[in-house]
Design a protein around this motif. Structure first.
Motif, PDB file in Angstrom:
ATOM      1  N   VAL A 179      -2.533 -94.916  21.934  1.00  0.00           N
ATOM      2  CA  VAL A 179      -1.704 -94.034  21.913  1.00  0.00           C
ATOM      3  C   VAL A 179      -0.416 -95.265  22.361  1.00  0.00           C
ATOM      4  O   VAL A 179       0.739 -95.656  22.046  1.00  0.00           O
ATOM      5  CB  VAL A 179      -0.928 -93.211  23.234  1.00  0.00           C
ATOM      6  CG1 VAL A 179       0.205 -93.114  23.111  1.00  0.00           C
ATOM      7  CG2 VAL A 179      -2.113 -91.688  22.069  1.00  0.00           C
ATOM      8  N   ILE A 180      -0.885 -96.398  23.512  1.00  0.00           N
ATOM      9  CA  ILE A 180       0.053 -97.009  23.912  1.00  0.00           C
ATOM     10  C   ILE A 180       0.151 -98.278  22.952  1.00  0.00           C
ATOM     11  O   ILE A 180       1.401 -98.394  23.046  1.00  0.00           O
ATOM     12  CB  ILE A 180      -0.747 -97.729  25.519  1.00  0.00           C
ATOM     13  CG1 ILE A 180      -0.620 -96.582  26.470  1.00  0.00           C
ATOM     14  CG2 ILE A 180      -0.336 -98.976  25.713  1.00  0.00           C
ATOM     15  CD1 ILE A 180      -1.527 -97.131  27.587  1.00  0.00           C
ATOM     16  N   MET A 181      -0.968 -98.574  22.717  1.00  0.00           N
ATOM     17  CA  MET A 181      -1.148 -99.464  21.041  1.00  0.00           C
ATOM     18  C   MET A 181      -0.022 -99.112  19.891  1.00  0.00           C
ATOM     19  O   MET A 181       0.937-100.099  18.724  1.00  0.00           O
ATOM     20  CB  MET A 181      -2.512 -99.485  21.150  1.00  0.00           C
ATOM     21  CG  MET A 181      -3.292-101.338  21.694  1.00  0.00           C
ATOM     22  SD  MET A 181      -4.656-101.609  21.028  1.00  0.00           S
ATOM     23  CE  MET A 181      -5.541-100.406  20.872  1.00  0.00           C
ATOM     24  N   GLY A 182       0.063 -97.843  19.658  1.00  0.00           N
ATOM     25  CA  GLY A 182       0.732 -97.566  18.204  1.00  0.00           C
ATOM     26  C   GLY A 182       2.383 -97.413  19.314  1.00  0.00           C
ATOM     27  O   GLY A 182       2.799 -97.678  18.065  1.00  0.00           O
ATOM     28  N   ALA A 183       2.911 -96.807  20.008  1.00  0.00           N
ATOM     29  CA  ALA A 183       3.901 -97.234  20.662  1.00  0.00           C
ATOM     30  C   ALA A 183       4.492 -99.204  20.942  1.00  0.00           C
ATOM     31  O   ALA A 183       5.595 -99.184  19.869  1.00  0.00           O
ATOM     32  CB  ALA A 183       4.072 -97.090  21.932  1.00  0.00           C
ATOM     33  N   ALA A 184       3.710 -98.922  21.291  1.00  0.00           N
ATOM     34  CA  ALA A 184       3.958-100.650  20.562  1.00  0.00           C
ATOM     35  C   ALA A 184       3.631-101.296  19.141  1.00  0.00           C
ATOM     36  O   ALA A 184       4.931-102.552  18.913  1.00  0.00           O
ATOM     37  CB  ALA A 184       2.706-101.960  21.881  1.00  0.00           C
ATOM     38  N   ILE A 185       2.782-100.875  18.516  1.00  0.00           N
ATOM     39  CA  ILE A 185       3.521-101.828  17.443  1.00  0.00           C
ATOM     40  C   ILE A 185       4.267-101.511  16.423  1.00  0.00           C
ATOM     41  O   ILE A 185       4.957-101.380  15.654  1.00  0.00           O
ATOM     42  CB  ILE A 185       1.875-100.862  16.620  1.00  0.00           C
ATOM     43  CG1 ILE A 185       0.503-101.385  16.751  1.00  0.00           C
ATOM     44  CG2 ILE A 185       2.336-100.978  15.111  1.00  0.00           C
ATOM     45  CD1 ILE A 185      -0.860-101.062  16.492  1.00  0.00           C
ATOM     46  N   LEU A 186       4.661 -99.700  16.685  1.00  0.00           N
ATOM     47  CA  LEU A 186       6.033 -98.810  16.174  1.00  0.00           C
ATOM     48  C   LEU A 186       7.115 -99.833  16.350  1.00  0.00           C
ATOM     49  O   LEU A 186       7.427-100.362  15.723  1.00  0.00           O
ATOM     50  CB  LEU A 186       6.116 -97.812  16.560  1.00  0.00           C
ATOM     51  CG  LEU A 186       7.280 -96.815  16.388  1.00  0.00           C
ATOM     52  CD1 LEU A 186       7.101 -97.073  14.787  1.00  0.00           C
ATOM     53  CD2 LEU A 186       7.537 -95.602  17.285  1.00  0.00           C
TER      54      LEU A 186
END
Length: 174
Positions: free
Chosen positions: A40-47
């Motif tokens: 979830v954290i990496m997904g938000a950062a990637i977004l």
């Protein structure tokens, strides 16, 4: 002197599930939830990074759009290298789940070892999922394949801190 499955010498102060079962209690479940939190954290950062690259592409005549395909792998590697390679030796998800990555050999867990760990993790996960968790069910210390290859061990943080404090105070060898 104990050795790992590749014949490399293990540290003499590693905890044993027989002597310290609290260190390994629920580690596999905690790893799964830590992984989900990290995703979830990496997904938000990637977004956020992808949106920034997209917006900046307008101002750079599309040059930053060329960076979009490498955002995902670089974010994953950077996230794990910065968090696992730090003195806390844990990602944000691992901290939330009270687990820590510990080297099983005398080499320190630094940014490079963390990056190697994550690359081997993603390779083994993409090929063997969900079977990598089955390996943890049959190993005494609940290690997964990539842990054994890189030479790491995942344990519960709070009991581990008490274990190392007791070990330092008594000077005993396990």
């Amino acid at each position: 002197m104990a050795t790992d499955f590749l014949g490399r010498i293990l540290r003499s102060d590693l905890p044993s599930p027989a002597d310290s079962p609290e260190l390994f209690e629920g580690v596999l479940t905690r790893r799964v939830f830590a992984f989900l939190i990290d995703c979830v954290i990496m997904g938000a950062a990637i977004l956020v990074i992808t949106l920034l690259a997209g917006i900046l592409g307008v101002f750079t005549f599309g040059l930053t759009w060329f960076s979009i395909p490498i955002i995902v792998p670089l974010t994953f590697i950077a996230y794990y290298a910065v968090t696992l390679g730090s003195p806390s030796r844990a990602t944000l998800g691992m901290r939330a789940m009270d687990i820590i990555l510990t080297p099983t050999r005398s080499a320190p867990l630094d940014g490079w070892m963390a990056m190697i760990h994550v690359v081997i993790f993603w390779l083994s996960t993409s090929i063997l999922t969900p079977f990598i968790l089955l390996i943890g069910l049959v190993t005494g210390r609940r290690q997964l394949l990539h842990d054994m290859i890189v030479g790491t061990l995942m344990v519960r943080r709070s009991p581990m801190e008490r274990h190392w404090a007791d070990h330092a105070r008594t000077g005993s060898t396990i």
